[in-house]
Design an enzyme around this catalytic site. Structure first.
Site, PDB file in Angstrom:
ATOM      1  N   VAL A  55       0.607   9.914  -6.172  1.00  0.00           N
ATOM      2  CA  VAL A  55       1.034  11.383  -5.897  1.00  0.00           C
ATOM      3  C   VAL A  55       2.381  11.683  -6.515  1.00  0.00           C
ATOM      4  O   VAL A  55       3.427  11.687  -5.858  1.00  0.00           O
ATOM      5  CB  VAL A  55       0.996  11.577  -4.249  1.00  0.00           C
ATOM      6  CG1 VAL A  55       1.220  13.085  -3.942  1.00  0.00           C
ATOM      7  CG2 VAL A  55       0.024  10.970  -3.520  1.00  0.00           C
ATOM      8  N   GLY A  94       3.917  10.620  -8.835  1.00  0.00           N
ATOM      9  CA  GLY A  94       4.472   9.631  -9.249  1.00  0.00           C
ATOM     10  C   GLY A  94       5.404   8.982  -8.347  1.00  0.00           C
ATOM     11  O   GLY A  94       5.521   9.193  -7.241  1.00  0.00           O
ATOM     12  N   ASP A 128      -4.341 -14.069  -3.154  1.00  0.00           N
ATOM     13  CA  ASP A 128      -5.050 -14.829  -4.203  1.00  0.00           C
ATOM     14  C   ASP A 128      -6.078 -14.044  -4.575  1.00  0.00           C
ATOM     15  O   ASP A 128      -6.344 -12.848  -4.597  1.00  0.00           O
ATOM     16  CB  ASP A 128      -5.423 -16.358  -3.426  1.00  0.00           C
ATOM     17  CG  ASP A 128      -6.168 -16.095  -1.895  1.00  0.00           C
ATOM     18  OD1 ASP A 128      -6.907 -14.850  -1.929  1.00  0.00           O
ATOM     19  OD2 ASP A 128      -6.347 -16.844  -1.252  1.00  0.00           O
ATOM     20  N   HIS A 140      -6.448  -5.835  -2.264  1.00  0.00           N
ATOM     21  CA  HIS A 140      -7.089  -5.858  -0.791  1.00  0.00           C
ATOM     22  C   HIS A 140      -7.497  -7.432  -0.520  1.00  0.00           C
ATOM     23  O   HIS A 140      -8.201  -7.409   0.449  1.00  0.00           O
ATOM     24  CB  HIS A 140      -8.456  -4.941  -1.060  1.00  0.00           C
ATOM     25  CG  HIS A 140      -8.312  -3.565  -0.900  1.00  0.00           C
ATOM     26  ND1 HIS A 140      -9.198  -2.706  -0.829  1.00  0.00           N
ATOM     27  CD2 HIS A 140      -6.792  -2.856  -0.727  1.00  0.00           C
ATOM     28  CE1 HIS A 140      -8.707  -1.562  -0.853  1.00  0.00           C
ATOM     29  NE2 HIS A 140      -7.504  -1.559  -0.688  1.00  0.00           N
ATOM     30  N   THR A 141      -6.653  -8.259  -1.346  1.00  0.00           N
ATOM     31  CA  THR A 141      -6.969  -9.526  -0.613  1.00  0.00           C
ATOM     32  C   THR A 141      -6.130  -9.882   0.747  1.00  0.00           C
ATOM     33  O   THR A 141      -6.008 -10.905   1.078  1.00  0.00           O
ATOM     34  CB  THR A 141      -6.458 -10.665  -1.941  1.00  0.00           C
ATOM     35  OG1 THR A 141      -6.579 -12.094  -1.483  1.00  0.00           O
ATOM     36  CG2 THR A 141      -5.024 -10.391  -2.286  1.00  0.00           C
ATOM     37  N   SER A 154       8.263  10.253  -2.442  1.00  0.00           N
ATOM     38  CA  SER A 154       7.891  11.422  -1.721  1.00  0.00           C
ATOM     39  C   SER A 154       6.805  11.012  -0.397  1.00  0.00           C
ATOM     40  O   SER A 154       7.075  11.688   0.593  1.00  0.00           O
ATOM     41  CB  SER A 154       7.026  12.444  -2.447  1.00  0.00           C
ATOM     42  OG  SER A 154       5.965  11.682  -3.058  1.00  0.00           O
ATOM     43  N   ASP A 192     -10.016  -9.236   3.172  1.00  0.00           N
ATOM     44  CA  ASP A 192     -10.385 -10.342   2.860  1.00  0.00           C
ATOM     45  C   ASP A 192     -10.832 -11.265   3.940  1.00  0.00           C
ATOM     46  O   ASP A 192      -9.995 -11.762   4.605  1.00  0.00           O
ATOM     47  CB  ASP A 192      -9.442 -11.009   1.833  1.00  0.00           C
ATOM     48  CG  ASP A 192      -9.562 -12.345   1.359  1.00  0.00           C
ATOM     49  OD1 ASP A 192     -10.545 -12.874   1.632  1.00  0.00           O
ATOM     50  OD2 ASP A 192      -8.686 -12.748   0.372  1.00  0.00           O
ATOM     51  N   ARG A 224       0.706  -1.225  -0.081  1.00  0.00           N
ATOM     52  CA  ARG A 224       0.025  -0.173   0.009  1.00  0.00           C
ATOM     53  C   ARG A 224       0.967   1.189  -0.004  1.00  0.00           C
ATOM     54  O   ARG A 224       0.644   2.185  -0.413  1.00  0.00           O
ATOM     55  CB  ARG A 224      -1.020  -0.074   1.257  1.00  0.00           C
ATOM     56  CG  ARG A 224      -1.817   1.021   1.365  1.00  0.00           C
ATOM     57  CD  ARG A 224      -2.907   0.808   2.196  1.00  0.00           C
ATOM     58  NE  ARG A 224      -3.889   1.831   2.448  1.00  0.00           N
ATOM     59  CZ  ARG A 224      -3.948   2.705   3.447  1.00  0.00           C
ATOM     60  NH1 ARG A 224      -3.295   2.481   4.509  1.00  0.00           N
ATOM     61  NH2 ARG A 224      -4.873   3.651   3.485  1.00  0.00           N
ATOM     62  N   ASN A 250      -3.616   9.099   4.222  1.00  0.00           N
ATOM     63  CA  ASN A 250      -2.573   8.312   4.947  1.00  0.00           C
ATOM     64  C   ASN A 250      -2.284   8.381   6.600  1.00  0.00           C
ATOM     65  O   ASN A 250      -1.862   7.537   7.193  1.00  0.00           O
ATOM     66  CB  ASN A 250      -0.928   9.349   4.447  1.00  0.00           C
ATOM     67  CG  ASN A 250      -0.999   8.701   3.148  1.00  0.00           C
ATOM     68  OD1 ASN A 250      -1.401   7.666   2.383  1.00  0.00           O
ATOM     69  ND2 ASN A 250      -0.227   9.664   2.396  1.00  0.00           N
ATOM     70  N   HIS A 274       0.496   4.341  -2.597  1.00  0.00           N
ATOM     71  CA  HIS A 274       0.174   5.637  -2.126  1.00  0.00           C
ATOM     72  C   HIS A 274       1.217   6.758  -2.639  1.00  0.00           C
ATOM     73  O   HIS A 274       1.123   7.851  -2.646  1.00  0.00           O
ATOM     74  CB  HIS A 274       0.073   5.911  -0.747  1.00  0.00           C
ATOM     75  CG  HIS A 274      -1.193   5.330  -0.258  1.00  0.00           C
ATOM     76  ND1 HIS A 274      -1.965   6.061   0.684  1.00  0.00           N
ATOM     77  CD2 HIS A 274      -2.204   4.437  -0.605  1.00  0.00           C
ATOM     78  CE1 HIS A 274      -3.368   5.525   0.995  1.00  0.00           C
ATOM     79  NE2 HIS A 274      -3.330   4.558   0.001  1.00  0.00           N
TER      80      HIS A 274
END
Length: 354
Positions: free
Chosen positions: A70, A72, A248, A193-194, A76, A240, A62, A94, A66
């Site tokens: 922002v 690229g 998965d 988000h698994t 940062s 999940d 994640r 964040n 994130h």
């Protein structure tokens, strides 16, 4: 005139070389000579971090997402606030949410010992995200490298660029399109988000107010997420419900069963244009894996700093040429207040590494 033409011809290769270095392309073997043990160093540290805490794999993945959304993939998101700018760490998407900074510090320290001043924090984020997926049973792929680090961050850009968990389908499509990512990329990347967890405050309204949700699923979530705002806001639930620490396609199976934890999750399967993609991924894990890898590589290509742009930080939390900046934003080009940043970083690593 003849001598001028000769000089121009002599300068052409030099100019071409300069331009080439300023706009270098990312490549998997970028550090093959300058830091040959880079991949094994990062892998070992990521493996150790996930062994200590399974959730960390999702957190590192994640963190990369994130960062890239922002301005690229430029590292940062790792920068602390300075007198010159308010960074991204306390932006709405964040704050009290994005984590894993201490792990990146540890990895950076290990890399600096082997190859001082060579590898960017942005590239460490990219490799760590891939290794996290692999450690949790997901696919492997070659990570393109050669990014350099940003000298500043933008809280405003983080607030406007990262899609919130309340996003509907059209908002998600627009947000990803702004980054050059397709609808299929968006659905595939959502499959991250698994793994991982979400705070009660991000899904409270979904489990108490929305109708397109399985009733048994809501009953499993409510005891740990009271309906009153301010109570249990930071309590966690797995994104999940089936395999929360294994990478998965169960996330998509959950969506078909109306068990998406976030509003933005279930928006992918709610009678809209992405229903068929979700259905395909729920039935065909290989298709999901293939598209996820493609989308991750594509996301990693978002506006990288290369060549002479940006810098290579020695401390991922502080920009080298951005340290000595006055309140008016003037940079005097000296290290100034950053002269002790390297030793400060090592003290931090010793205090947080377990």
């Amino acid at each position: 005139m003849a001598s001028f033409s000769g000089l121009a011809l002599t300068l052409l290769p030099i100019v071409a070389l300069f331009l080439g270095n300023s706009h270098a392309r990312l490549t998997p073997d970028f550090y093959e000579d300058s830091c040959p043990d880079l991949l094994s160093i990062v892998q070992a540290q990521v493996e150790m971090a996930i062994k200590n805490e399974k959730r960390m794999g999702a957190s590192l993945l994640r963190l990369f997402f994130h960062d890239c959304f922002v301005n690229g993939c430029d590292g940062s998101v790792l920068l602390d606030d300075t007198p010159a700018f308010v960074g991204e760490k306390n932006a709405a998407p964040n704050a009290n949410s994005v984590r894993g900074f201490e792990v990146i510090d540890v990895i950076k320290s290990a890399v600096e010992e082997a190859c001082p001043g060579v590898v960017s924090c942005a590239d460490i984020l990219a490799i760590s995200a891939r290794d996290s997926v692999v450690q949790l049973g997901g696919p492997d792929w070659q990570v393109k490298l050669g990014r350099r680090d940003a000298r500043k961050a933008s809280q405003a850009a983080a607030n406007s660029s990262i899609p919130p968990p309340t996003s509907n389908l059209s908002e998600l499509i627009s947000s990803y399109a702004a980054q050059g990512l397709s609808v299929q990329d968006m659905v595939a990347l959502s499959g991250a988000h698994t793994i991982g967890k979400a705070r009660c405050t991000t899904f409270r309204n979904r489990i108490y107010q929305e109708a397109n949700i399985d009733s048994f699923f809501t009953n499993t979530r409510k005891p740990n997420c009271p309906g009153t705002h301010g109570q249990g806001d930071h309590n966690l639930a797995p994104l999940d419900i089936q395999t929360p620490t294994r990478f998965d396609n169960s996330y998509f199976v959950n969506l078909i069963a109306w068990k998406g934890l976030l509003h933005s999750d279930q928006a992918l399967f709610n009678g809209g244009s992405t229903d068929t993609i979700v259905q395909n991924y729920s039935q065909n894990p290989d298709a999901f894996i293939q598209d996820f890898v493609t989308a991750m590589i594509k996301m990693g290509d978002i506006k990288p700093l290369t060549g002479r742009n940006g810098e290579i930080r020695t401390n991922c939390r502080r920009a080298i040429l951005g340290c000595e900046i006055g309140k008016k934003g003037h940079q005097n080009g000296e290290l100034g207040s950053c002269k002790h940043q390297h030793s400060t970083s090592h003290r931090l690593l010793r205090s947080t590494h377990h």
